[in-house]
Design a protein around this motif. Sequence first.
Motif, short mmCIF file in Angstrom:
data_model
loop_
_atom_site.label_atom_id
_atom_site.label_comp_id
_atom_site.label_asym_id
_atom_site.label_seq_id
_atom_site.Cartn_x
_atom_site.Cartn_y
_atom_site.Cartn_z
N VAL A 57 -49.44 40.55 34.26
CA VAL A 57 -48.08 40.07 34.53
C VAL A 57 -47.83 40.13 36.02
CG1 VAL A 57 -47.17 40.74 32.28
CG2 VAL A 57 -47.09 42.39 34.15
N GLY A 58 -46.87 39.34 36.48
CA GLY A 58 -46.55 39.33 37.90
C GLY A 58 -47.67 38.73 38.70
N VAL A 59 -47.67 39.04 39.96
CA VAL A 59 -48.67 38.51 40.88
C VAL A 59 -49.67 39.60 41.23
CG1 VAL A 59 -49.03 37.52 43.17
CG2 VAL A 59 -47.02 36.88 41.82
N GLY A 60 -50.95 39.28 41.15
CA GLY A 60 -52.00 40.18 41.60
C GLY A 60 -52.89 39.45 42.56
N ASN A 61 -53.68 40.19 43.30
CA ASN A 61 -54.58 39.58 44.28
C ASN A 61 -55.91 40.32 44.31
OD1 ASN A 61 -52.88 37.54 45.52
ND2 ASN A 61 -51.71 39.24 46.37
N ASP A 62 -56.94 39.60 44.68
CA ASP A 62 -58.25 40.17 44.95
C ASP A 62 -58.50 39.96 46.44
OD1 ASP A 62 -60.82 41.13 44.92
OD2 ASP A 62 -61.52 39.82 43.31
N TYR A 63 -58.68 41.05 47.16
CA TYR A 63 -58.91 41.00 48.60
C TYR A 63 -60.43 41.08 48.81
CZ TYR A 63 -53.98 41.95 48.46
OH TYR A 63 -52.64 41.86 48.18
N ILE A 64 -61.00 40.01 49.34
CA ILE A 64 -62.45 39.87 49.41
C ILE A 64 -62.90 39.77 50.86
CG2 ILE A 64 -64.42 38.42 48.81
CD1 ILE A 64 -62.88 37.50 46.34
N HIS A 65 -63.90 40.58 51.20
CA HIS A 65 -64.59 40.46 52.48
C HIS A 65 -66.03 40.05 52.19
CE1 HIS A 65 -61.31 43.06 54.04
NE2 HIS A 65 -61.52 42.35 55.13
N ALA A 66 -66.47 38.99 52.82
CA ALA A 66 -67.88 38.59 52.73
C ALA A 66 -68.67 39.33 53.79
CB ALA A 66 -68.01 37.08 52.94
N ASP A 67 -69.87 39.79 53.43
CA ASP A 67 -70.74 40.38 54.43
C ASP A 67 -71.06 39.33 55.49
OD1 ASP A 67 -70.72 42.71 52.96
OD2 ASP A 67 -72.86 42.66 52.47
N ILE A 81 -50.97 45.06 34.11
CA ILE A 81 -51.03 44.51 32.76
C ILE A 81 -49.87 45.06 31.95
CG2 ILE A 81 -53.51 44.05 32.72
CD1 ILE A 81 -53.86 46.69 31.14
N LYS A 82 -49.44 44.27 30.98
CA LYS A 82 -48.42 44.71 30.03
C LYS A 82 -49.04 44.64 28.65
CE LYS A 82 -43.69 44.02 28.52
NZ LYS A 82 -42.47 43.23 28.70
N THR A 83 -49.06 45.78 27.95
CA THR A 83 -49.66 45.84 26.62
C THR A 83 -48.72 45.22 25.59
OG1 THR A 83 -48.72 48.02 26.13
CG2 THR A 83 -50.89 47.97 27.23
N LYS A 84 -49.28 44.91 24.42
CA LYS A 84 -48.47 44.34 23.33
C LYS A 84 -47.39 45.31 22.87
CE LYS A 84 -50.87 40.51 22.86
NZ LYS A 84 -50.43 39.25 23.37
#
Length: 168
Positions: A57-67, A81-84
């Motif tokens: 739920v809501g906004v999430g992000n993956d912060y990625i650095h490439a070698d 996450i929101k459970t049932k």
Amino acid sequence: MAEFPSLQPAFTVQVNIDAPFHVGSASRSNSLQVVPMTGGTLKSAPGFSPAIDAEFVGVGNDYIHADPDGKHLRLNAHGVIKTKDDALIYVNYTGVVTMGPAEQAVFGGTAGDGATPFGNSFTHFTFETGDERYKELENRVFAGQGRFVVEKGKSLVVEYRVGQVTKG
């Protein structure tokens, strides 16, 4: 008792992601990309406790650095996450993706429909919640392996099969 730990199947995570924002970096040799997480699910494996059936739920992000050599990506993803049964759980995973030919095709936009193989993406999951029903997740160690699922006309999906680390 074995000297090495084992994994007990815990859950499958599927995260829908959008095109990355290329933020860059003035102070690092490897630039930052921010990948929006636009939805997804977390569902327990049969027999895992506590049983979880949840959606991001809501906004999430993956912060990625490439070698700098482009051979690996360093992940640091955050979401809720929101459970049932209406519990909110913060999810964080960190990991490393080895950029094999299949992963390069996904990130280059040339991958056809289908899934990349498991084995080039490994993660460590942690949780935080105020809900007593799921509080024990904070005290466990989880490791997963991931793959990308490409389907024309749909969001790119990152799928992780996650196990709880247990004594061997």
